[in-house]
Every structure is written in structure tokens, then in C-alpha cells.
Design an enzyme around this catalytic site. Structure first.
Site, PDB file in Angstrom:
ATOM      1  N   LYS A  88      72.369  29.026  60.152  1.00  0.00           N
ATOM      2  CA  LYS A  88      72.151  28.119  61.375  1.00  0.00           C
ATOM      3  C   LYS A  88      72.786  26.766  61.699  1.00  0.00           C
ATOM      4  O   LYS A  88      72.868  26.144  60.517  1.00  0.00           O
ATOM      5  CB  LYS A  88      70.463  28.104  61.771  1.00  0.00           C
ATOM      6  CG  LYS A  88      70.175  27.352  62.804  1.00  0.00           C
ATOM      7  CD  LYS A  88      69.163  27.893  63.844  1.00  0.00           C
ATOM      8  CE  LYS A  88      68.254  27.352  64.909  1.00  0.00           C
ATOM      9  NZ  LYS A  88      67.512  27.900  65.108  1.00  0.00           N
ATOM     10  N   GLU A 126      69.043  26.900  56.860  1.00  0.00           N
ATOM     11  CA  GLU A 126      69.717  26.009  57.736  1.00  0.00           C
ATOM     12  C   GLU A 126      70.266  24.204  57.500  1.00  0.00           C
ATOM     13  O   GLU A 126      69.586  23.609  57.745  1.00  0.00           O
ATOM     14  CB  GLU A 126      69.285  25.790  60.495  1.00  0.00           C
ATOM     15  CG  GLU A 126      69.463  24.509  60.407  1.00  0.00           C
ATOM     16  CD  GLU A 126      67.825  24.648  61.783  1.00  0.00           C
ATOM     17  OE1 GLU A 126      68.498  24.250  63.007  1.00  0.00           O
ATOM     18  OE2 GLU A 126      67.034  25.706  61.682  1.00  0.00           O
TER      19      GLU A 126
END
Length: 296
Positions: free
Chosen positions: A214, A177
């Protein structure tokens, strides 16, 4: 790599991932949104008991099942606790059909070169061993991109993939992420640099390993299509990043093949003061809306 059913659910499942991983730093804010003021607890232990009660309430709600919520990201303390009398990860998969992930990062370094790198994780191997033993499927680590600085972004992504390789060595699937801040100056430019860096790292991966990503909802719809289509990518999920639920679901619906992994946008409107029926109805409404935007 997890069990076959969990892998299939992550690759193809129609739904989204719930982010229930608020850490120590963001817990007071999450509790306040939930209608629990800081005067309601006197210690960190009491604070964590209250947030666990909130997470338990969400995880045991009728609408919180693998039909629409295909995965959930947990905070380490949640992994070590029980939900409805069973270890949290086991409860989620066995009782709800929700694939459990663990937040592994230890926070962020100070900003340099327009990014915030992951802080060192000296105990990561031990944490991953423990997670695997508790039935966790994958991990999540969040770093931050604040400005379109190529050097910073390349270093940030390289570090993330290094951590990802360590996670894969333990048989778990990493969610990588690198969050582009939604109010970043020249956000689209930062996203261009990020996409290049991601594709570069993905092309260098060997064997049949896959990672998940993400990412912040991009300025340009379907901007991450080449990343979503990459054979080394199991799934691309979107973070809400401070957008309201309506904004986040609106943007998500325009990004095909990207599914939600929302935290604040999921719990928006839930309150400790609601009775069971009101709480469950509000959560079901949130799950329905986020699911609909995820399956576009």
C-alpha cells in the site's frame, strides 16, 4: 493463503479496497467528518459504538459489494463485533463478496532518520491466530517516511518485510504500507529510495509467497510499475494520504495497475444526518468514482 477465490479476487479483481480501519487516535476526526461531534459521546466505548454504527452502515449499503469493493481493511475491534448479526469478517465475505483484512499495527515510533518505524507488536502471533480463526484473509501495517533518508527508508522497509514474513507464517497475506507523506520535502526522491528498497526486499523473498503493498500515489505516474510487475507482489494499492477524493482519483487513474485503498476519500461527504436514500446514493457515487480510477 486464504481461499482460492479470495486469492483470485485480490490478484485480478476489478475494484478497490475500502479502508475502514480508523483506530482510537483517528476515530474522533473520522466521526467529526461524518457529522458526529465529540459532544455526542461521553466515553471511548460510546465513541467506538458510534464508529461501528458508521462502518456497519457502509458495509450493509447496497453498493458495498465485491463487484467494485474487492476488499476491506478492518480495525481489530470491528473484527470482534458483528455486522447484521454475523461476525464482521464472515459477513463481508459470505454476504458481500468483500475480502476482509485486519489492521495489525500498534502505531508509530517517534521520527528518527526521516522515518517513523512500527511500534513493537508483542501479541502479534496471538492476534494473527485469532484473525485466521475469524476468516481474515490478510493484514495491514502502516509506517511512515517523512524525508529522503536512505538509511531510515531501508530500515523501515526491512522492518515491514520482517512483520510481513510473520504474517505469511500464519497463512495470511500482509499489506505492507510504508507511507510517504504527501507533503514530504523531496517526495520524489523519497519515492526513488523507497522503490529501490522495496525491489531489494522483494527479490530476497523465497518460494511462492506473495505480499501486497500500500503506497502513496507517486509524483511520477506509473513510477511503481516495476513493483506492480514483480512476481512476489499480489497487488499494489494506493492510499489517499490526505488528498481529496477528486485529487486522489485523478492521480490514481494515471497509475496503471494500481488500485485504491482509500479511507477518508471514500467516506468524504457521508453524514450521520443523511437518511438511508441520501447516504446510499452518496456512497454509491464515491464507490463508482474510486472504482473507475482503480480499473485504469
Amino acid at each position: 493463503m486464504g481461499n482460492v477465490d479470495q486469492v483470485a479476487q485480490m490478484q485480478k479483481g476489478a475494484g478497490f479496497i475500502a479502508a475502514l480501519d480508523q483506530s482510537g487516535g483517528s476515530t474522533p476526526k473520522a466521526l467529526k467528518q461524518y457529522g458526529v461531534d465529540e459532544s455526542a459521546y461521553r466515553s471511548e466505548a460510546e465513541m467506538f459504538d458510534l464508529i461501528h454504527a458508521m462502518r456497519t452502515r457502509i458495509a450493509t449499503a447496497p453498493a458495498f459489494t465485491g463487484k467494485k469493493v474487492i476488499g476491506a481493511i478492518l480495525f481489530e475491534m470491528t473484527m470482534d463485533r458483528e455486522i447484521d448479526g454475523a461476525p464482521a469478517a464472515e459477513y463481508l465475505w459470505a454476504k458481500r463478496g468483500v475480502v476482509p483484512f485486519l489492521k495489525i499495527d500498534k502505531g508509530l515510533e517517534a521520527e528518527a532518520d526521516g522515518v517513523q518505524m512500527l511500534k513493537p507488536m508483542p501479541d502479534l502471533d496471538a492476534t494473527l491466530d485469532r484473525a485466521a480463526g475469524k476468516g481474515i484473509f490478510g493484514s495491514k501495517a502502516r509506517s511512515v517516511i517523512a524525508k529522503p533518508n536512505a538509511q531510515g527508508i531501508n530500515a523501515n522497509v526491512a522492518q515491514q518485510f520482517e512483520v510481513g514474513a510473520q504474517v505469511l507464517d500464519h497463512g495470511l497475506v500482509p499489506i505492507i504500507e510504508p507511507e510517504v507523506l504527501i507533503n514530504a520535502p523531496s517526495k520524489a526522491e523519497a519515492e526513488q529510495l523507497l522503490r529501490d528498497a522495496l525491489l531489494n526486499e522483494l527479490d530476497r523473498m523465497s518460494g511462492d509467497r506473495q505480499v501486497m503493498l500500500k503506497l502513496t500515489l507517486p509524483e511520477e505516474p506509473d513510477f511503481y510499475a516495476p513493483v506492480i510487475a514483480h512476481p512476489k507482489v499480489m497487488r499494489v494499492v494506493a492510499l489517499s494520504g490526505g488528498y481529496s477524493r477528486d485529487e486522489a482519483t485523478g492521480k490514481l487513474a494515471a497509475n496503471h495497475g494500481m488500485i485504491a485503498s482509500f479511507s477518508r476519500a471514500l467516506t468524504e461527504g457521508l453524514s450521520a444526518q443523511q437518511d438511508e436514500a441520501a447516504f446510499n446514493a452518496r456512497l454509491e457515487d464515491a464507490i463508482t468514482k474510486i472504482h473507475a480510477a482503480s480499473v485504469t
